[in-house]
Design a protein around this motif. Structure first.
Motif, mmCIF file in Angstrom:
data_model
loop_
_atom_site.group_PDB
_atom_site.id
_atom_site.type_symbol
_atom_site.label_atom_id
_atom_site.label_comp_id
_atom_site.label_asym_id
_atom_site.label_seq_id
_atom_site.Cartn_x
_atom_site.Cartn_y
_atom_site.Cartn_z
ATOM 1 N N LYS A 180 0.789 -1.311 -0.187
ATOM 2 C CA LYS A 180 -0.037 -0.107 -0.021
ATOM 3 C C LYS A 180 0.949 1.210 -0.080
ATOM 4 O O LYS A 180 1.962 1.154 -0.047
ATOM 5 N N THR A 181 0.150 2.558 0.050
ATOM 6 C CA THR A 181 1.011 3.731 -0.208
ATOM 7 C C THR A 181 1.796 3.882 1.057
ATOM 8 O O THR A 181 1.787 3.745 2.149
ATOM 9 N N LEU A 182 2.746 4.487 0.678
ATOM 10 C CA LEU A 182 4.158 4.982 1.668
ATOM 11 C C LEU A 182 3.547 6.663 1.981
ATOM 12 O O LEU A 182 3.382 7.247 1.179
ATOM 13 N N PRO A 183 3.615 6.889 3.356
ATOM 14 C CA PRO A 183 3.276 8.197 3.591
ATOM 15 C C PRO A 183 4.512 9.063 3.465
ATOM 16 O O PRO A 183 5.441 8.517 3.348
ATOM 17 N N ALA A 184 4.281 10.490 3.109
ATOM 18 C CA ALA A 184 5.549 11.150 2.952
ATOM 19 C C ALA A 184 6.140 11.663 4.358
ATOM 20 O O ALA A 184 5.721 11.449 5.166
ATOM 21 N N TYR A 185 7.333 12.164 4.110
ATOM 22 C CA TYR A 185 7.918 12.464 5.304
ATOM 23 C C TYR A 185 8.981 13.671 5.108
ATOM 24 O O TYR A 185 9.048 14.197 4.007
ATOM 25 N N LYS A 186 9.157 14.238 6.264
ATOM 26 C CA LYS A 186 10.147 15.424 5.856
ATOM 27 C C LYS A 186 11.687 15.008 5.983
ATOM 28 O O LYS A 186 11.906 14.376 7.022
ATOM 29 N N ALA A 187 12.494 15.656 5.341
ATOM 30 C CA ALA A 187 13.909 15.334 5.121
ATOM 31 C C ALA A 187 14.518 15.636 6.550
ATOM 32 O O ALA A 187 14.181 16.646 7.167
ATOM 33 N N GLY A 188 15.309 14.600 6.998
ATOM 34 C CA GLY A 188 15.841 14.754 8.594
ATOM 35 C C GLY A 188 15.048 14.149 9.394
ATOM 36 O O GLY A 188 15.807 13.852 10.445
ATOM 37 N N GLN A 189 14.032 13.225 9.083
ATOM 38 C CA GLN A 189 13.156 12.594 9.983
ATOM 39 C C GLN A 189 13.812 11.096 9.947
ATOM 40 O O GLN A 189 14.586 10.913 9.297
ATOM 41 N N MET A 281 21.592 14.165 6.613
ATOM 42 C CA MET A 281 21.800 15.396 5.784
ATOM 43 C C MET A 281 22.020 15.001 4.083
ATOM 44 O O MET A 281 21.633 15.783 3.331
ATOM 45 N N MET A 282 21.963 13.438 3.926
ATOM 46 C CA MET A 282 21.901 13.090 2.723
ATOM 47 C C MET A 282 20.051 13.169 2.371
ATOM 48 O O MET A 282 19.897 13.668 1.147
ATOM 49 N N SER A 283 19.525 12.857 3.106
ATOM 50 C CA SER A 283 18.146 13.062 2.994
ATOM 51 C C SER A 283 17.653 14.626 2.577
ATOM 52 O O SER A 283 16.948 15.003 1.773
ATOM 53 N N MET A 284 18.254 15.579 3.394
ATOM 54 C CA MET A 284 17.866 16.918 3.227
ATOM 55 C C MET A 284 18.522 17.201 1.768
ATOM 56 O O MET A 284 17.982 17.927 0.872
ATOM 57 N N LEU A 285 19.893 16.947 1.397
ATOM 58 C CA LEU A 285 20.632 17.297 0.252
ATOM 59 C C LEU A 285 19.535 16.623 -1.126
ATOM 60 O O LEU A 285 19.422 17.782 -1.917
ATOM 61 N N ASN A 286 19.435 15.532 -0.826
ATOM 62 C CA ASN A 286 18.681 15.075 -1.984
ATOM 63 C C ASN A 286 17.105 15.498 -2.369
ATOM 64 O O ASN A 286 16.615 15.656 -3.221
ATOM 65 N N THR A 287 16.561 16.256 -1.036
ATOM 66 C CA THR A 287 15.481 16.723 -1.052
ATOM 67 C C THR A 287 15.422 18.234 -1.653
ATOM 68 O O THR A 287 14.848 18.591 -2.652
ATOM 69 N N LEU A 288 16.432 18.748 -1.326
ATOM 70 C CA LEU A 288 16.898 20.388 -1.679
ATOM 71 C C LEU A 288 17.147 20.393 -2.916
ATOM 72 O O LEU A 288 16.532 21.423 -3.871
ATOM 73 N N ILE A 289 17.739 19.441 -3.677
ATOM 74 C CA ILE A 289 18.203 19.460 -4.947
ATOM 75 C C ILE A 289 16.904 19.592 -5.836
ATOM 76 O O ILE A 289 16.967 19.896 -7.125
ATOM 77 N N TYR A 368 23.478 20.418 11.447
ATOM 78 C CA TYR A 368 24.755 19.667 11.668
ATOM 79 C C TYR A 368 24.306 18.204 12.496
ATOM 80 O O TYR A 368 23.474 18.229 13.299
ATOM 81 N N CYS A 369 24.838 17.378 12.100
ATOM 82 C CA CYS A 369 24.701 16.036 12.708
ATOM 83 C C CYS A 369 25.798 14.983 12.923
ATOM 84 O O CYS A 369 26.664 15.176 11.801
#
Length: 406
Positions: A180-189, A281-289, A368-369
């Motif tokens: 079934k469907t995957l819910p969205a999430y926010k980068a960094g979660q 950070m990789m989640s944020m980077l891949n989302t930001l671009i 930062y992390c």
């Protein structure tokens, strides 16, 4: 509403709880687990053995008590804890049990100093704080369940792919078994995984940052294998995932949670990571671009060397292809090959002088992390550089709420 006298007593005695936070935390968990042993399934037992969870718990109580008349002052702590509680499945019925154990721990540790007036004030304060947490968590449960594809509790995911990113980090691509469907999430979660391991009496719960941009096909986590070192035992769950979980195997997972997410404004953003701290950070980077194609992004990663540096080729390619992305690498212990082929930009550690060299100015949002020493060093450097608190954001892979606790 708490009366003025209760507030006064709680604020006056909060520093005493801080002074004895480790002892109170240790006694609290002794009492809690003796009364409700099944709660072992909800806590990180490695952090218990290392004494991290105990001190963090009592320190959080101190912070709430010290700000009992202005909990907005500790809003970030409250948000972080309630997100974790939702991910763990904490229920309103568990708060009285926890409260009783906590008050009894305070009595046991403080002895005669814990007068009836003090205990009564803290009982009222705990109930007020618990009511706030329960209310926030109720909304989080509703939001999580009602979003498209959302769910409460565990959902079975299977490992679609297992990809080695470095000598110590492996990525797991997870897909829902029900299709079934995957819910969205926010980068960094992060995701919360329940590991039921042969030979272990209780389940082990761990939070792992999502390491890719939100998409409709899979979730990805990238896990560092924690080997035994300097008296610290090997990571039970990380080794289980690396050594025992294979493609096709299933894992119980709760829906994405977490408050470490970036702002959507257009100010330049700096993503700094140390070691496995690269994952959010990789989640944020891949989302930001994908979503902020014109926002200036500086990606700085610190690692020992290229052997343990995960996803380096991916970041390097993005920096070469995208005009708004700049990448820098810092190795503390580069290999001979690293030096020969210039795989890094700085040898040693990230410090303020170097940040001033590679960044045009400090008018940026910093995220930062990484390990605690890394976080403390970065936060101290940014404070010295007069970066405002609202522009300094970090994720701490620990039960502690702030780096000031440690």
């Amino acid at each position: 509403m708490l009366d003025a006298k209760t507030i006064e007593v709680v604020k006056e005695t909060a520093p005493i709880l801080k002074e004895h936070s480790q002892e109170i935390g240790e006694r609290f968990y002794e009492l809690l687990f003796s009364r409700v042993p099944e709660l072992y399934n909800m806590f990180n037992q490695t952090n218990q053995k290392r004494g991290i969870q105990q001190g963090a718990l009592a320190y959080g109580v101190y912070l709430a008590g010290a700000n009992i008349d202005n909990l907005k002052a500790v809003q970030s702590m409250v948000k972080r804890v309630t997100e974790k509680h939702r991910a763990l499945g904490v229920q309103p019925s568990q708060y009285p049990i926890v409260g009783e154990a906590l008050i009894d721990a305070v009595k046991d540790v403080l002895g005669n100093a814990a007068t009836n007036n003090i205990i009564e004030a803290w009982e009222k304060a705990y109930q007020a704080i618990a009511d706030i947490f329960i209310k926030i968590e109720s909304k989080l449960y509703q939001q999580t369940e009602q979003q498209p594809g959302g769910w409460i509790g565990n959902r079975s995911f299977y490992v679609d792919k297992k990809v080695k990113e470095s000598e110590v980090i492996t990525s797991f691509y997870l897909k829902p078994k029900d299709g079934k469907t995957l819910p969205a999430y926010k980068a960094g979660q992060y995701l919360t995984i329940q590991a039921d391991i042969d030979g272990e009496k209780y389940s082990h719960i761990r939070h792992y940052s999502l390491s890719d941009a939100p998409n409709k096909e899979y979730y990805r986590i990238s896990v560092k294998r924690e080997d035994a070192k300097e008296g610290v035992p090997a990571g039970i769950v990380s080794n289980y995932l690396h050594n025992d979980v294979s493609e096709g195997d299933t894992l119980p997972i709760t829906a994405p949670a977490g408050d470490f997410t970036y702002s959507s404004d257009k100010q330049p953003i700096v993503l700094l990571s140390g070691g496995v701290g690269i994952t959010p950070m990789m989640s944020m980077l891949n989302t930001l671009i994908k979503t902020h194609a014109e926002r200036e992004i500086t990606f700085i990663h610190a690692a020992q060397n290229s052997k343990v540096h995960a996803m380096k080729e991916h970041v390097k390619k993005l920096a070469e292809e995208l005009p708004n992305v700049t990448s820098y690498v810092c190795y503390s212990h580069p290999t001979d090959r690293d030096r020969a082929e210039k795989f890094y930009d700085k040898e040693g550690f990230v410090d303020l002088d170097w940040l001033k060299e590679v960044l045009s100015d400090n008018q940026k949002d910093f995220y930062y992390c990484g390990p605690l020493p890394f976080l403390k060093a970065i936060d101290s450097a940014l404070q010295e550089w007069d970066v405002p608190k609202e522009n300094r954001n970090y994720e701490l892979f620990s039960p502690m709420s702030t780096i000031e606790e440690a």
